[in-house]
Design a protein around this motif. Sequence first.
Motif, PDB file in Angstrom:
ATOM      1  N   LEU A 140      47.793  23.929  29.413  1.00 18.49           N
ATOM      2  CA  LEU A 140      48.372  22.806  30.154  1.00 18.49           C
ATOM      3  C   LEU A 140      49.159  21.889  29.216  1.00 18.49           C
ATOM      4  O   LEU A 140      50.247  21.431  29.548  1.00 18.49           O
ATOM      5  CB  LEU A 140      47.256  22.009  30.844  1.00 18.49           C
ATOM      6  CG  LEU A 140      47.637  20.657  31.433  1.00 18.49           C
ATOM      7  CD1 LEU A 140      48.631  20.823  32.581  1.00 18.49           C
ATOM      8  CD2 LEU A 140      46.386  19.913  31.873  1.00 18.49           C
ATOM      9  N   MET A 141      48.618  21.662  28.013  1.00 22.21           N
ATOM     10  CA  MET A 141      49.254  20.765  27.048  1.00 22.21           C
ATOM     11  C   MET A 141      50.235  21.488  26.132  1.00 22.21           C
ATOM     12  O   MET A 141      50.794  20.887  25.226  1.00 22.21           O
ATOM     13  CB  MET A 141      48.180  20.048  26.229  1.00 22.21           C
ATOM     14  CG  MET A 141      47.329  19.115  27.065  1.00 22.21           C
ATOM     15  SD  MET A 141      46.056  18.277  26.116  1.00 22.21           S
ATOM     16  CE  MET A 141      44.718  19.464  26.162  1.00 22.21           C
ATOM     17  N   ASN A 142      50.404  22.785  26.356  1.00 20.80           N
ATOM     18  CA  ASN A 142      51.312  23.609  25.550  1.00 20.80           C
ATOM     19  C   ASN A 142      50.927  23.605  24.064  1.00 20.80           C
ATOM     20  O   ASN A 142      51.792  23.557  23.198  1.00 20.80           O
ATOM     21  CB  ASN A 142      52.767  23.188  25.743  1.00 20.80           C
ATOM     22  CG  ASN A 142      53.729  24.258  25.272  1.00 20.80           C
ATOM     23  OD1 ASN A 142      53.410  25.450  25.277  1.00 20.80           O
ATOM     24  ND2 ASN A 142      54.899  23.845  24.834  1.00 20.80           N
ATOM     25  N   VAL A 143      49.616  23.654  23.826  1.00 20.58           N
ATOM     26  CA  VAL A 143      49.113  23.769  22.458  1.00 20.58           C
ATOM     27  C   VAL A 143      49.023  25.251  22.151  1.00 20.58           C
ATOM     28  O   VAL A 143      48.374  26.017  22.861  1.00 20.58           O
ATOM     29  CB  VAL A 143      47.742  23.076  22.302  1.00 20.58           C
ATOM     30  CG1 VAL A 143      47.194  23.281  20.900  1.00 20.58           C
ATOM     31  CG2 VAL A 143      47.870  21.589  22.631  1.00 20.58           C
ATOM     32  N   GLN A 144      49.700  25.649  21.093  1.00 21.75           N
ATOM     33  CA  GLN A 144      49.872  27.055  20.756  1.00 21.75           C
ATOM     34  C   GLN A 144      48.749  27.574  19.857  1.00 21.75           C
ATOM     35  O   GLN A 144      48.088  26.790  19.172  1.00 21.75           O
ATOM     36  CB  GLN A 144      51.216  27.238  20.039  1.00 21.75           C
ATOM     37  CG  GLN A 144      52.417  26.810  20.854  1.00 21.75           C
ATOM     38  CD  GLN A 144      52.547  27.584  22.143  1.00 21.75           C
ATOM     39  OE1 GLN A 144      52.527  28.812  22.142  1.00 21.75           O
ATOM     40  NE2 GLN A 144      52.653  26.875  23.266  1.00 21.75           N
TER      41      GLN A 144
END
Length: 179
Positions: A140-144
């Motif tokens: 959701l937070m686009n943490v890779q």
Amino acid sequence: MSIAKTIRERRSIKTGYKSEAVSKEVVVELLNDAVWAPNHGLREPWRFIFVPTENKETFIEQLILTYPKDIRENRRNYFSQPAAFLMVVMKEDPRQKQWEEDFAATSALIQNFQLLAWERGLGVVWKTNPHNWEPKARQLMNVQPGEKIVGFLHLGYFDPNEVPDGRPRTPVEEKLTIM
């Protein structure tokens, strides 16, 4: 205000936030000073995800879906208290020494941010909630992959007359070894 006084008087503001919006402009201004934290080799291992007040409710509704159904209402109430959120994300270096240096630098940046925010009457609490490691929340937070959420910061203005009391610290003399 002296730096020592600011350090000693800053508190984590966990509740009692005002409804006043936290603007992108204020967060950017604070971050532009906070990034002067010491960081080895000027690697600047951080990046930031800001959820402004006007986007908070939509974000919360998406975030609570990453929790089990039986605690979603509890989490909705919990996340609805702050006016905004700032996530501080660190690129994870596979080399242990560099990872530790980068984590320390990112933590120093967060402390800088908290002190700068305090000076402006903006309350902050640095959270490390379970969703920081939850794959759906990270998506959701686009943490890779290869990134770590070092801090999920709750932000909001507060009544200066409602500041929590400080808790005592152990005197340094009890923890100091002289070689």
